[in-house]
Design a protein around this motif. Structure first.
Motif, PDB file in Angstrom:
ATOM      1  N   LYS A  90      64.177  35.170  84.112  1.00  0.00           N
ATOM      2  CA  LYS A  90      65.633  35.086  83.937  1.00  0.00           C
ATOM      3  C   LYS A  90      66.020  34.478  82.588  1.00  0.00           C
ATOM      4  N   GLY A  91      65.341  34.953  81.526  1.00  0.00           N
ATOM      5  CA  GLY A  91      65.692  34.538  80.177  1.00  0.00           C
ATOM      6  C   GLY A  91      65.063  33.256  79.701  1.00  0.00           C
ATOM      7  N   ASP A  92      64.135  32.687  80.475  1.00  0.00           N
ATOM      8  CA  ASP A  92      63.500  31.431  80.067  1.00  0.00           C
ATOM      9  C   ASP A  92      61.987  31.504  80.277  1.00  0.00           C
ATOM     10  N   GLY A  93      61.394  32.624  79.883  1.00  0.00           N
ATOM     11  CA  GLY A  93      59.965  32.827  80.096  1.00  0.00           C
ATOM     12  C   GLY A  93      59.115  32.368  78.933  1.00  0.00           C
ATOM     13  N   ASP A  94      57.920  31.886  79.253  1.00  0.00           N
ATOM     14  CA  ASP A  94      56.954  31.444  78.256  1.00  0.00           C
ATOM     15  C   ASP A  94      56.145  32.651  77.774  1.00  0.00           C
ATOM     16  N   ASN A  95      55.326  32.432  76.723  1.00  0.00           N
ATOM     17  CA  ASN A  95      54.353  33.439  76.322  1.00  0.00           C
ATOM     18  C   ASN A  95      53.483  33.805  77.519  1.00  0.00           C
ATOM     19  N   MET A  96      53.112  35.075  77.617  1.00  0.00           N
ATOM     20  CA  MET A  96      52.209  35.520  78.676  1.00  0.00           C
ATOM     21  C   MET A  96      51.032  36.256  78.070  1.00  0.00           C
ATOM     22  N   SER A  97      49.837  35.976  78.576  1.00  0.00           N
ATOM     23  CA  SER A  97      48.640  36.693  78.164  1.00  0.00           C
ATOM     24  C   SER A  97      47.728  36.864  79.362  1.00  0.00           C
ATOM     25  N   ILE A 125      53.508  41.776  84.283  1.00  0.00           N
ATOM     26  CA  ILE A 125      54.391  41.308  83.214  1.00  0.00           C
ATOM     27  C   ILE A 125      55.838  41.679  83.520  1.00  0.00           C
ATOM     28  N   GLY A 126      56.055  42.867  84.049  1.00  0.00           N
ATOM     29  CA  GLY A 126      57.414  43.269  84.403  1.00  0.00           C
ATOM     30  C   GLY A 126      58.033  42.364  85.456  1.00  0.00           C
ATOM     31  N   ARG A 127      57.259  42.035  86.481  1.00  0.00           N
ATOM     32  CA  ARG A 127      57.773  41.147  87.531  1.00  0.00           C
ATOM     33  C   ARG A 127      58.013  39.741  86.992  1.00  0.00           C
ATOM     34  N   ALA A 128      57.098  39.255  86.168  1.00  0.00           N
ATOM     35  CA  ALA A 128      57.260  37.909  85.606  1.00  0.00           C
ATOM     36  C   ALA A 128      58.497  37.830  84.717  1.00  0.00           C
ATOM     37  N   ARG A 129      58.737  38.880  83.946  1.00  0.00           N
ATOM     38  CA  ARG A 129      59.915  38.888  83.085  1.00  0.00           C
ATOM     39  C   ARG A 129      61.204  38.871  83.911  1.00  0.00           C
TER      40      ARG A 129
END
Length: 271
Positions: free
Chosen positions: A233-240, A225-229
């Motif tokens: 770059k401020g345009d991320g979708d929900n993550m599960s 999750i940290g790497r995906a965030r």
């Protein structure tokens, strides 16, 4: 050698206003080393996607409670859970005047084997150490282009139509569902279920390295999750995501410190 399960679920809102994903690891009320992991990625505008994803998890939980591993097949449980959720989501369209839809990926863990099913582009991965054993194929437009050899997997990640799904729960047509099963499990096997808000930032090998290199399922969840965030770059979708790591244990009476009495770590959200 006896095997325990180190498991974790995690979510992040991303840069959206609402969390429309739902994720759960549901131990069977009768124990016996049986558990069901579920990830549902809801779609359908404000609140619509949330309704759909919640229905998927609710239906899965109800069906698991009635499931008998001795007399019923895993495929029947998975298939009935998905189809029932589909019908209930369709009913919500009339009751709530919404247009709810959801993808889904489920994994049923039993002693010595796992069974899975998915619909849409929420994914199932099976790793052994840092090697990919299996990855589900998305029910999406770009996934079909990859299968047909028209584009590469790398091109699919940035294709302008990568979000077009060919099937989902809650639509007019009966959802297309893919099934699979694996036996002969051993320590070092890891299973990842996740929504596209997570996998869209990683290659299969990057996921394998990150999960294998982490000391626990929780650390792997936080790392991904940290790497995906950072990459969003401020345009991320929900993550599960849900991660289940099989761990060799020294003796039958000993349970991993990170495992619950039923052999599963209670869901631990990663911040």
């Amino acid at each position: 050698m006896p095997i325990s399960v180190d498991a974790c679920v995690a979510q992040h809102l991303g840069d959206r206003r609402e969390q429309q994903d739902r994720v759960a690891i549901l131990p069977h009320p009768g124990g016996g080393g049986v558990a069901l992991a579920v990830v549902a990625d809801g779609m359908g505008g404000h609140t619509g996607g949330t309704i759909a994803a919640q229905q998927v998890v609710h239906t899965a939980r109800n069906n698991l409670e009635r499931f008998s591993a001795r007399s019923e097949s895993a495929r029947v449980l998975l298939e009935s859970s998905i189809n029932e959720a589909h019908m209930l989501i369709k009913a919500c369209r009339f009751i709530n005047e919404k247009d709810p839809h959801s993808t889904v990926v489920m994994l049923l863990l039993q002693p010595g084997k796992v069974s899975w099913a998915h619909c849409g582009d929420s994914r199932f991965y099976h790793f052994r150490g840092d090697s990919l054993i299996f990855r589900s194929t998305d029910h999406s437009y770009v996934a079909q282009l990859v299968v047909q050899g028209k584009i590469t997997p790398e091109q699919a990640l940035v294709h302008p139509n990568r979000n077009i799904l060919l099937t989902s729960l809650g639509g007019v047509e009966t959802p297309k569902v893919a099934f699979g099963e694996a036996e002969g499990l051993r320590g070092g096997d890891t299973f990842l279920l996740c929504s596209d808000g997570l996998w869209g930032y990683f290659t299969d090998q990057e996921l394998a390295w990150a999960i294998d290199g982490a000391a626990s399922a929780r650390e792997a969840s936080e790392l991904l999750i940290g790497r995906a965030r950072a990459l969003a770059k401020g345009d991320g979708d929900n993550m599960s995501l849900a991660i289940l790591k099989l761990v060799d244990t020294a003796a039958p009476e000993k349970v991993s410190a990170s495992a619950a009495d039923d052999g599963l770590l209670p869901p631990q959200p990663a911040k």
